[in-house]
Scaffold this active site. Sequence first.
Site, PDB file in Angstrom:
ATOM      1  CG  ASP A 187      -0.113  -0.349   2.504  1.00 32.89           C
ATOM      2  OD1 ASP A 187       1.107  -0.087   2.520  1.00 32.89           O
ATOM      3  OD2 ASP A 187      -0.697  -0.866   3.471  1.00 32.89           O
TER       4      ASP A 187
ATOM      5  CD  GLU B 204       0.701  -6.775   2.892  1.00 35.99           C
ATOM      6  OE1 GLU B 204       0.735  -5.534   2.754  1.00 35.99           O
ATOM      7  OE2 GLU B 204       1.475  -7.390   3.621  1.00 35.99           O
TER       8      GLU B 204
ATOM      9  CD  GLU C  46       0.623   4.023   4.992  1.00 34.91           C
ATOM     10  OE1 GLU C  46      -0.272   4.711   5.545  1.00 34.91           O
ATOM     11  OE2 GLU C  46       1.838   4.216   5.188  1.00 34.91           O
TER      12      GLU C  46
ATOM     13  CG  HIS D 290       6.829   3.024  10.552  1.00 33.44           C
ATOM     14  ND1 HIS D 290       6.221   3.325   9.352  1.00 33.44           N
ATOM     15  CD2 HIS D 290       6.452   1.771  10.842  1.00 33.44           C
ATOM     16  CE1 HIS D 290       5.521   2.275   8.947  1.00 33.44           C
ATOM     17  NE2 HIS D 290       5.640   1.322   9.834  1.00 33.44           N
TER      18      HIS D 290
ATOM     19  NE  ARG E  91       3.953   9.630   5.500  1.00 35.77           N
ATOM     20  CZ  ARG E  91       4.126   8.526   4.772  1.00 35.77           C
ATOM     21  NH1 ARG E  91       3.348   7.489   4.937  1.00 35.77           N
ATOM     22  NH2 ARG E  91       5.082   8.477   3.875  1.00 35.77           N
TER      23      ARG E  91
ATOM     24  CG  HIS F 237      10.944   4.455  10.328  1.00 35.62           C
ATOM     25  ND1 HIS F 237      10.835   5.420   9.359  1.00 35.62           N
ATOM     26  CD2 HIS F 237      10.556   3.285   9.744  1.00 35.62           C
ATOM     27  CE1 HIS F 237      10.384   4.853   8.237  1.00 35.62           C
ATOM     28  NE2 HIS F 237      10.212   3.558   8.453  1.00 35.62           N
TER      29      HIS F 237
END
Length: 377
Positions: free
Chosen positions: A94, A116, A130, A209, A211, A241
């Site tokens: 994604d 996936e 995503e 990590h 956002r 990260h």
Amino acid sequence: MRILLAMGTRPEIIKLGSVYAALQATRAETEVFWSGQHVELAEGLMELFDISVAHQAVGVAQEPGLAGKFALISRQIEDLLRRKTYDWVVVQGDTTTAAAAATAAFMNRVPVAHVEAGLRTGSIDSPWPEEFNRRVIALAASLHFPPTERARQNLLREGISDDRIAMVGNTVVDALLHVRDRNIEGYVPRNPEIAGLPSDKKLVLATLHRRENVGDPLRNIVSALRELGRDGDKLIVLPVHFNPAVRTQVMSMLGGEPNLRLLGPLQYADFVHLLSRAWTVVTDSGGVQEEAPTFGLPILIARESTERPEVVEAGFGSLVGSDERAIIEGVRRLTDGENPRRVPGVNPFGDGQASRRIAESLADETTRRSETPSAAA
Ligand code: UDP
């Protein structure tokens, strides 16, 4: 059969590495397009999976905006598709790279296969961007490889026809088993800081990590880790990260705690080594939710929702969001006693054969198309 595999981030290399190998084994002509969305995080991974990059994108890492990255990637994929004929563009997951490559292929009438496929939270903002990317890729794809029955059902609910879907498992399990088996005997970590970690403490691994966690949620999660580091019996290891917003916030809150180690992002083999030793993991990562069950490792998911509810249903994980108390209590519960707890059961995300199934399915579908040229791709 000629295939363009598009990838651009750490998890895409991990999850497409074994697909690349399986395609090579079927003698498919496989070319890798690397967008370079992640640069440092990808270090060592191409070598680990023996991937050779045929097409290296230009300018993506320097481009600050997601829409700008999307434009650069889709433009460069389009240039490739105009120069040569491909039977498939294969994308995974994604990311912006996957969504841009799938869109460019769709616009150029090249069939898209999605590895996936079918993961959904149902909320377009979480994870952002995503969830949007996944839905765009599903629209563009003509072959969908969901990892689980639930993901397959999500696709059916969106009106995708059953004969366009092949449930194969998640390729991350293939990658993990490949690396775990290489690691087994006398593994020496690449990162010297790992080799030097005290072995008399209970290892708690953390990865953060997302956002959408930046700001108050991340502050609460990091504050929980800081408190857990004061317990004395645990060692909290946090490979930070490179996402600048995450890094800045984490670094401003931590530093100098004796039982809390901040490391740079770890090479995959080192990370897998730590997963095999950990008592528990606090994570907002998707891939880690899929990997932990292979080790029977109980995890705490630092997110409000997960598109991988199978990990919770199978008893390997619980959702703690950014609730500071829930994280502290959860970790303490999973680290009491003398030995690490292991959750019984098989990994709900796959059996390590997903990549082989994908390669076979692509080959079958290509043959079917050549025999019935009118078949809608
Ligand atoms: N990982 C790694 N080194 C680290 C942290 C994670 O190799 O320091 C691996 C992890 O095992 C998993 C993948 O990176 O396979 C997950 O990547 P990330 O959490 O960045 O992305 P997501 O899975 O959430 O898309």
